[in-house]
Write an enzyme that holds these catalytic residues in place. Structure first.
Site, PDB file in Angstrom:
ATOM      1  N   GLY A  13      35.316  46.248  41.985  1.00  0.00           N
ATOM      2  CA  GLY A  13      36.227  46.299  40.625  1.00  0.00           C
ATOM      3  C   GLY A  13      36.804  45.038  40.455  1.00  0.00           C
ATOM      4  O   GLY A  13      37.998  45.075  40.199  1.00  0.00           O
ATOM      5  N   THR A  15      36.852  40.997  38.510  1.00  0.00           N
ATOM      6  CA  THR A  15      36.561  40.643  37.317  1.00  0.00           C
ATOM      7  C   THR A  15      35.276  40.947  36.744  1.00  0.00           C
ATOM      8  O   THR A  15      34.815  41.444  35.539  1.00  0.00           O
ATOM      9  CB  THR A  15      36.868  39.343  36.785  1.00  0.00           C
ATOM     10  OG1 THR A  15      37.927  38.984  37.680  1.00  0.00           O
ATOM     11  CG2 THR A  15      37.294  39.118  35.259  1.00  0.00           C
ATOM     12  N   ALA A  16      33.995  40.548  37.595  1.00  0.00           N
ATOM     13  CA  ALA A  16      32.676  40.618  37.224  1.00  0.00           C
ATOM     14  C   ALA A  16      32.377  42.015  37.118  1.00  0.00           C
ATOM     15  O   ALA A  16      31.635  42.554  36.155  1.00  0.00           O
ATOM     16  CB  ALA A  16      31.740  40.161  38.324  1.00  0.00           C
ATOM     17  N   GLU A  50      40.880  31.872  37.638  1.00  0.00           N
ATOM     18  CA  GLU A  50      41.946  31.980  36.338  1.00  0.00           C
ATOM     19  C   GLU A  50      41.644  31.075  35.249  1.00  0.00           C
ATOM     20  O   GLU A  50      42.547  30.879  34.337  1.00  0.00           O
ATOM     21  CB  GLU A  50      43.308  31.903  36.962  1.00  0.00           C
ATOM     22  CG  GLU A  50      43.411  32.663  38.433  1.00  0.00           C
ATOM     23  CD  GLU A  50      45.106  32.988  38.516  1.00  0.00           C
ATOM     24  OE1 GLU A  50      45.781  31.850  38.630  1.00  0.00           O
ATOM     25  OE2 GLU A  50      45.429  34.157  38.984  1.00  0.00           O
ATOM     26  N   LYS A  79      43.311  27.037  26.426  1.00  0.00           N
ATOM     27  CA  LYS A  79      42.698  26.061  27.053  1.00  0.00           C
ATOM     28  C   LYS A  79      41.775  25.191  26.089  1.00  0.00           C
ATOM     29  O   LYS A  79      40.940  25.626  25.755  1.00  0.00           O
ATOM     30  CB  LYS A  79      41.824  26.544  28.193  1.00  0.00           C
ATOM     31  CG  LYS A  79      41.148  25.426  29.176  1.00  0.00           C
ATOM     32  CD  LYS A  79      40.455  26.198  30.369  1.00  0.00           C
ATOM     33  CE  LYS A  79      39.412  25.233  30.958  1.00  0.00           C
ATOM     34  NZ  LYS A  79      38.675  25.846  32.085  1.00  0.00           N
TER      35      LYS A  79
HETATM   36  C1  LIG Z   1      38.234  28.998  44.644  1.00  0.00           C
HETATM   37  C2  LIG Z   1      37.529  29.807  43.622  1.00  0.00           C
HETATM   38  C3  LIG Z   1      38.060  29.335  42.330  1.00  0.00           C
HETATM   39  C4  LIG Z   1      37.627  30.163  41.323  1.00  0.00           C
HETATM   40  N1  LIG Z   1      37.707  29.575  39.959  1.00  0.00           N
HETATM   41  C5  LIG Z   1      37.062  30.132  38.819  1.00  0.00           C
HETATM   42  C6  LIG Z   1      37.545  29.971  37.946  1.00  0.00           C
HETATM   43  O1  LIG Z   1      38.444  29.158  37.320  1.00  0.00           O
HETATM   44  N2  LIG Z   1      37.110  30.317  36.475  1.00  0.00           N
HETATM   45  C7  LIG Z   1      35.921  31.317  36.799  1.00  0.00           C
HETATM   46  O2  LIG Z   1      35.298  31.819  35.645  1.00  0.00           O
HETATM   47  N3  LIG Z   1      35.651  31.721  37.930  1.00  0.00           N
HETATM   48  C8  LIG Z   1      36.212  31.183  38.990  1.00  0.00           C
HETATM   49  N4  LIG Z   1      35.878  31.596  40.419  1.00  0.00           N
HETATM   50  C9  LIG Z   1      34.925  32.743  40.527  1.00  0.00           C
HETATM   51  C10 LIG Z   1      35.756  33.923  40.213  1.00  0.00           C
HETATM   52  O3  LIG Z   1      36.850  34.306  41.114  1.00  0.00           O
HETATM   53  C11 LIG Z   1      34.915  35.213  40.383  1.00  0.00           C
HETATM   54  O4  LIG Z   1      33.599  35.072  39.538  1.00  0.00           O
HETATM   55  C12 LIG Z   1      35.415  36.367  39.791  1.00  0.00           C
HETATM   56  O5  LIG Z   1      36.725  36.619  40.306  1.00  0.00           O
HETATM   57  C13 LIG Z   1      34.761  37.476  39.948  1.00  0.00           C
HETATM   58  O6  LIG Z   1      34.431  37.851  41.251  1.00  0.00           O
HETATM   59  P1  LIG Z   1      33.828  39.301  41.392  1.00  0.00           P
HETATM   60  O7  LIG Z   1      34.097  40.416  40.742  1.00  0.00           O
HETATM   61  O8  LIG Z   1      32.174  38.890  41.760  1.00  0.00           O
HETATM   62  O9  LIG Z   1      34.289  39.405  43.128  1.00  0.00           O
HETATM   63  P2  LIG Z   1      35.503  40.265  43.842  1.00  0.00           P
HETATM   64  O10 LIG Z   1      36.841  39.720  43.232  1.00  0.00           O
HETATM   65  O11 LIG Z   1      35.453  39.621  45.050  1.00  0.00           O
HETATM   66  O12 LIG Z   1      35.341  41.456  43.674  1.00  0.00           O
HETATM   67  C14 LIG Z   1      34.503  42.202  44.491  1.00  0.00           C
HETATM   68  C15 LIG Z   1      34.855  43.730  44.390  1.00  0.00           C
HETATM   69  O13 LIG Z   1      33.855  44.613  45.351  1.00  0.00           O
HETATM   70  C16 LIG Z   1      34.511  45.471  45.795  1.00  0.00           C
HETATM   71  N5  LIG Z   1      33.597  45.837  47.008  1.00  0.00           N
HETATM   72  C17 LIG Z   1      32.985  44.971  47.935  1.00  0.00           C
HETATM   73  N6  LIG Z   1      32.553  45.532  49.007  1.00  0.00           N
HETATM   74  C18 LIG Z   1      32.773  46.993  48.773  1.00  0.00           C
HETATM   75  C19 LIG Z   1      32.342  48.102  49.441  1.00  0.00           C
HETATM   76  N7  LIG Z   1      31.723  47.922  50.694  1.00  0.00           N
HETATM   77  N8  LIG Z   1      33.189  49.414  48.970  1.00  0.00           N
HETATM   78  C20 LIG Z   1      33.688  49.314  47.887  1.00  0.00           C
HETATM   79  N9  LIG Z   1      33.944  48.333  47.214  1.00  0.00           N
HETATM   80  C21 LIG Z   1      33.710  47.154  47.582  1.00  0.00           C
HETATM   81  C22 LIG Z   1      35.852  45.134  46.264  1.00  0.00           C
HETATM   82  O14 LIG Z   1      36.988  45.970  46.736  1.00  0.00           O
HETATM   83  C23 LIG Z   1      36.149  44.349  44.901  1.00  0.00           C
HETATM   84  O15 LIG Z   1      36.668  45.387  43.991  1.00  0.00           O
HETATM   85  C24 LIG Z   1      36.541  31.005  41.569  1.00  0.00           C
HETATM   86  C25 LIG Z   1      36.110  31.422  42.606  1.00  0.00           C
HETATM   87  C26 LIG Z   1      36.671  30.903  44.005  1.00  0.00           C
HETATM   88  C27 LIG Z   1      36.424  31.199  45.508  1.00  0.00           C
END
Ligand SMILES: Cc1cc2nc3c(=O)[nH]c(=O)nc-3n(C[C@H](O)[C@H](O)[C@H](O)COP(=O)(O)OP(=O)(O)OC[C@H]3O[C@@H](n4cnc5c(N)ncnc54)[C@H](O)[C@@H]3O)c2cc1C
Length: 499
Positions: A13, A15-16, A50, A79
């Protein structure tokens, strides 16, 4: 045309996960497809990320959400591009602006390309990108890239937003539209006899079945890598950064500028992302060149913070999985791959992945989809690598190694070679068909912005073979266009009032 699946379970849950849920639900719910999203609040989300590219606007347009609905709720700002500072020690090239493309720049862009080529081949003409583009003027002038309704040209822009708030916003919206939200911590993945994912098994004993699974579990990549063993291809050979330290600072009195700032540091670079209520800052660095304490101290010094400032450390897994769609699982977000956030492309890739997946699903064309996504990662990777390889700063081991690295793709070598041999870089980018990842304008802005030209002492005045470039006319044009735009503060205020 393949029919949509009957059910989709998304693990994650962040952003992706929520972006994917919104897009799949929008496209498939009318066919009876049930979309569920599982997340664990105990694990939480990465909570950074962000800044966006202009494609985030397309995402909100696609799911039918207006700026007045989401921006004030997420403390979002506009932006117009990214200001790069300190990446070059060439006099006059200490800063440059990487603008998001706008139609209006079509007037000055050919002259800019012409000027960079003339300068590359030894003529003393103005070839710094900052003189040529309207978004640069908008951001630096404290304006917002939001064109008035009667402005006859398309102006693209991205956003800055609070990563936690955008997640909550999308969750509320998604649940309101019928996406099933499940709080559970998944302990294991059950595969069937063929090796497809049969179900996700929660720690509390619940079992979640679906036709299609989406792995949006962040760097854990619990399904795609954890259960399906899809190989991960690290990018460490030419992208050295593997850590970040982040913190928040108050917004200055003069308010938020409509751009991200990326300042080169001793072993990486520091971002500054202005929201309506604060600034998000982070130092992205390589642990091979600096340890966590020294990186934290450098970030604090850069921001003028004391020892007691609250900092958060993050480890980054840079690279991509070999294939994003494996069996009945699609990986998105950090589970799919990660390129350091220099160009803030991660959410853009999520959108591109889901939209391409929806088309590929309908055509049952998995191979072409996986190849296209892999190419996209490599294409973005090359542009980010070029930031380091062509930077003009050699004051630390990090920068000496980054600017001297020889692990470059053939595609990148060809673009850089075209630049340094005075060839037509636009044609080279088009010939390789890589303009969909970064446009010729982006390549020109970076290479010219750093000052990758012959030394000033070697330049000759432009002779009669060089068409005159009337900088005063370009200045009038850029300033005249920029006059039409509201101040950033006014644009944000209008959104709040309309909300
Ligand atoms: C330092 C840094 C800077 C960034 N800056 C940018 C930016 O400026 N612009 C941009 O577009 N992107 C940026 N990103 C990338 C961006 O943060 C991610 O692409 C975005 O937040 C999406 O993350 P996600 O949803 O893939 O993962 P996460 O936010 O990590 O979400 C993972 C989800 O999976 C769930 N989960 C995992 N394992 C389990 C389990 N076993 N059981 C149940 N739930 C589970 C967690 O609870 C969570 O809800 C940056 C990343 C980093 C590290």
């Amino acid at each position: 045309m393949a029919k949509p699946p009957r059910s989709v379970v998304i693990l994650g849950g962040g952003t992706a996960g929520w972006m994917t849920a919104s897009l799949l639900h929008r496209r498939w719910s009318a066919f009876g497809c049930e979309v569920s999203l599982i997340e664990s609040s105990e694990i939480g989300i990465v909570g950074v990320g962000e800044g966006s590219t202009p494609q985030l606007k397309a995402f909100f347009d696609d799911i039918g959400v207006s700026e007045t609905e989401w921006m004030p709720r997420c403390n979002a700002t506009y932006k117009a591009g990214i200001e790069f500072a300190g990446w070059s020690d060439r006099p006059g090239h200490e800063h440059y602006f990487h603008p998001f493309p706008t139609e209006v720049d079509g007037f000055t862009q050919p002259r800019f390309f012409y000027a960079t080529r003339a300068r590359r081949t030894g003529r003393d003409v103005t070839a710094h990108p900052d003189a040529y583009f309207v978004p640069t003027r908008i951001a630096r002038g404290g304006l917002a890239p939001v064109a008035p309704p009667n402005f006859p040209f398309l102006v693209s822009y991205g956003y800055h937003f609070d990563a936690q708030l955008i997640g909550s916003f999308l969750k509320e919206l998604g649940v309101g539209r019928g996406i099933r939200h499940i709080e559970a911590r998944i302990a294991s993945v059950e595969l069937d006899k063929k090796g497809d994912v049969a179900a996700l098994l929660a720690e509390d004993g619940r079992r979640f079945e679906a036709d299609l699974f989406v792995d949006a579990s962040g760097f854990r990549a619990a399904i795609i890598e954890g259960a399906l063993n899809e190989p991960h291809r690290p990018f460490g050979a030419n992208l050295f950064n593997d850590r970040a330290v982040v913190t928040r600072t108050p917004l200055p009195k003069k308010g938020a500028k409509a751009c991200t700032r990326s300042t080169a540091a001793s072993a990486g670079w520091i971002w500054s992302i202005p929201l309506t209520n604060r600034i998000g800052n982070g130092y992205v660095y390589s642990s091979r060149y600096i340890d966590a304490d020294a990186a934290a101290a450098e970030l604090r010094a850069h921001l003028g913070l004391g020892e007691d400032a609250e900092l958060r450390e993050l480890t980054m897994k840079c690279g991509r999985i070999e294939r994003s769609w494996v069996r009945n699982c699609l990986a998105v977000g950090l589970a799919q791959g990660f390129l350091e956030p220099l160009e803030a492309t991660a959410l853009h890739v999520v959108m591109a992945t889901v939209n391409a997946f929806l088309d590929a699903w309908a055509k049952d064309d998995r191979e072409a989809f996986n190849a296209a996504i892999a190419r996209r990662y490599e294409g973005i990777r090359d542009y980010i690598v070029a930031h380091y390889r062509t930077a003009l700063r050699r004051d630390t081991d990090y920068w000496r190694d980054a600017t001297g690295m020889d692990s470059l793709s053939d595609s990148l070598k060809s673009v850089i070679t075209a630049w340094f041999t005075g060839a037509d870089v636009e044609q080279e980018v088009l010939r390789q068909d890589i303009q969909g990842y970064y446009s010729p304008v982006s390549w020109h802005c970076m290479l010219a912005g750093y000052g990758n030209f012959p030394d000033q002492a070697l330049l000759k005045p432009p002779g009669p073979d060089i068409a005159p470039i009337d900088m005063a006319e370009i200045e009038r044009f850029v300033a005249g266009c920029a006059m039409n735009f509201p101040t950033h503060a006014e644009a944000l205020e209008r959104l709040k009032e309309a909300a």
